[in-house]
Design a protein around this motif. Structure first.
Motif, short mmCIF file in Angstrom:
data_model
loop_
_atom_site.label_atom_id
_atom_site.label_comp_id
_atom_site.label_asym_id
_atom_site.label_seq_id
_atom_site.Cartn_x
_atom_site.Cartn_y
_atom_site.Cartn_z
N SER A 129 -8.08 -15.07 6.60
CA SER A 129 -9.04 -16.07 7.08
C SER A 129 -10.11 -15.34 7.88
O SER A 129 -9.85 -14.33 8.53
CB SER A 129 -8.36 -17.13 7.94
OG SER A 129 -7.91 -16.58 9.17
N MET A 130 -11.33 -15.87 7.81
CA MET A 130 -12.43 -15.30 8.56
C MET A 130 -13.35 -16.44 8.99
O MET A 130 -13.72 -17.28 8.18
CB MET A 130 -13.21 -14.28 7.72
CG MET A 130 -14.27 -13.52 8.50
SD MET A 130 -14.66 -11.88 7.81
CE MET A 130 -15.13 -12.28 6.13
N THR A 166 -17.31 -12.74 14.85
CA THR A 166 -16.53 -12.86 13.63
C THR A 166 -15.06 -12.62 13.96
O THR A 166 -14.73 -11.63 14.62
CB THR A 166 -16.99 -11.82 12.58
OG1 THR A 166 -18.37 -11.99 12.33
CG2 THR A 166 -16.22 -12.00 11.28
N HIS A 167 -14.21 -13.53 13.52
CA HIS A 167 -12.76 -13.39 13.75
C HIS A 167 -12.06 -13.32 12.41
O HIS A 167 -12.24 -14.19 11.55
CB HIS A 167 -12.23 -14.58 14.55
CG HIS A 167 -10.75 -14.51 14.80
ND1 HIS A 167 -10.18 -13.61 15.67
CD2 HIS A 167 -9.71 -15.24 14.28
CE1 HIS A 167 -8.86 -13.78 15.68
NE2 HIS A 167 -8.56 -14.75 14.84
N GLY A 241 -19.16 -9.41 8.34
CA GLY A 241 -17.86 -9.63 7.74
C GLY A 241 -16.90 -8.49 8.04
O GLY A 241 -17.30 -7.33 8.20
N ILE A 242 -15.60 -8.82 8.15
CA ILE A 242 -14.55 -7.83 8.39
C ILE A 242 -13.57 -7.92 7.23
O ILE A 242 -13.10 -9.01 6.89
CB ILE A 242 -13.81 -8.09 9.71
CG1 ILE A 242 -14.80 -8.38 10.84
CG2 ILE A 242 -12.93 -6.90 10.09
CD1 ILE A 242 -14.13 -8.84 12.12
N SER A 259 -19.22 -5.28 7.11
CA SER A 259 -20.40 -5.37 6.27
C SER A 259 -21.28 -6.51 6.77
O SER A 259 -20.83 -7.64 6.89
CB SER A 259 -20.01 -5.61 4.81
OG SER A 259 -21.16 -5.78 4.00
N SER A 260 -22.55 -6.21 7.07
CA SER A 260 -23.49 -7.24 7.51
C SER A 260 -24.17 -7.86 6.29
O SER A 260 -24.62 -7.15 5.40
CB SER A 260 -24.55 -6.64 8.44
OG SER A 260 -23.98 -6.21 9.65
N LYS A 261 -24.20 -9.19 6.28
CA LYS A 261 -24.83 -9.92 5.19
C LYS A 261 -25.83 -10.92 5.77
O LYS A 261 -25.51 -11.65 6.69
CB LYS A 261 -23.77 -10.66 4.36
CG LYS A 261 -22.76 -9.75 3.70
CD LYS A 261 -21.72 -10.54 2.93
CE LYS A 261 -20.69 -9.63 2.27
NZ LYS A 261 -19.67 -10.41 1.54
#
Length: 274
Positions: A129-130, A166-167, A241-242, A259-261
């Motif tokens: 989950s994110m 972001t978790h 994002g992780i 990663s950055s989006k």
């Protein structure tokens, strides 16, 4: 601080400072906003239903023409929750033929035959989950649309500085093995370097990343009943994002990557004048 963040912060500070000397004795209009939106672009890949919601407190300062707006925002973006169990072979080839050793890079020799290494879905589970949330500061300019048919409507545009958290959570038990000549799954008794045991990979991790990201917005708005204001905005936003990469699907040491989006949010907001 990155160049984009530094530049956005300077622009926000300059824009906010413009309002004070122009109408120093005029109290700003205060509004409370409720917003909802839909994501598009690369950021939508990590979202659940591509939805977002949030709140805001806006102060609007009258200028000689138009208004300068400053808004403190709080946004929640629904991240994904999914079962990411690998149903095919392990080690970089999750979609290859488990019955064909030549199609899989990792194989196991049982003393008689060579078998592709696969992850058995009956003995494995991998869930992730994110979620994304955070505060933001928006500074913009608002003025009437210069069209006779658009009377009562304004346009607005500006910049934002967003603090995003972001978790990421992951839990898993992955069981690599092979199918023997009778198509019966066998757990691999030994993988070189990991000792003489029935191999499986288990994990329960969580990780947070917090970053400040610049953004921009533009849209239209209208006021009705002298109390309510309806806005339609297109916002630029960035997520960090992780992602967790287990040994069983890469053949390398487990690791997290980031990663950055950047993508767009089509947003509807309802403001109530305080």
């Amino acid at each position: 601080m990155t160049t984009r963040v530094r530049t956005a912060a300077i622009c926000l500070a300059l824009a906010a400072g413009m309002a004070l000397p122009i109408k120093a004795q005029t109290m700003p209009d205060l509004s409370f906003k409720i917003r909802a939106g839909n994501l598009s672009g690369p950021v939508a890949k990590d979202s659940l239903g591509n939805r977002t919601m949030g709140f805001g407190l806006e102060a609007a300062f009258p200028l000689s023409k138009g208004r300068l707006t400053t808004e403190l925002t709080y946004d929640v973006f629904n991240g994904y929750r999914r079962d990411t169990t690998q149903y095919g072979p392990a080690y970089y080839t999750p979609n290859q033929d488990p019955w064909n050793p030549s199609s899989v890079s990792q194989t196991y020799f049982d003393g008689t035959n060579t078998h592709p290494v696969v992850i058995n879905p009956d003995f494995s589970l991998q869930g992730e989950s994110m979620t994304f949330k955070g505060l933001g500061l928006k500074v913009g300019y608002q003025a009437a649309l210069p069209f006779s048919w658009a009377e009562g409507w304004d346009w607005q545009a500006g910049l934002s500085l967003d603090y995003r958290q972001t978790h990421h959570e992951i839990f898993m038990t992955l069981t690599p093995g092979y199918y023997d000549s009778a198509h019966t799954f066998q757990v691999i008794p030994r993988i070189s370097g990991y000792g003489d045991w029935n191999y499986y990979e288990g994990a329960n991790y969580s990780k947070d990343v917090k970053k400040v990201q610049p953004g921009a917005f533009a849209g239209v708005s209208t006021t009705f009943s002298d109390i309510f204001r309806l806005e339609l905005n297109l916002r630029e936003t960035t997520f960090n994002g992780i992602y967790y990469h287990p040994f069983s699907t890469t053949g390398a040491a487990p690791k997290y990557t980031e990663s950055s989006k950047t993508g767009l949010v089509l947003e509807v907001a309802l403001g109530v004048r305080l």
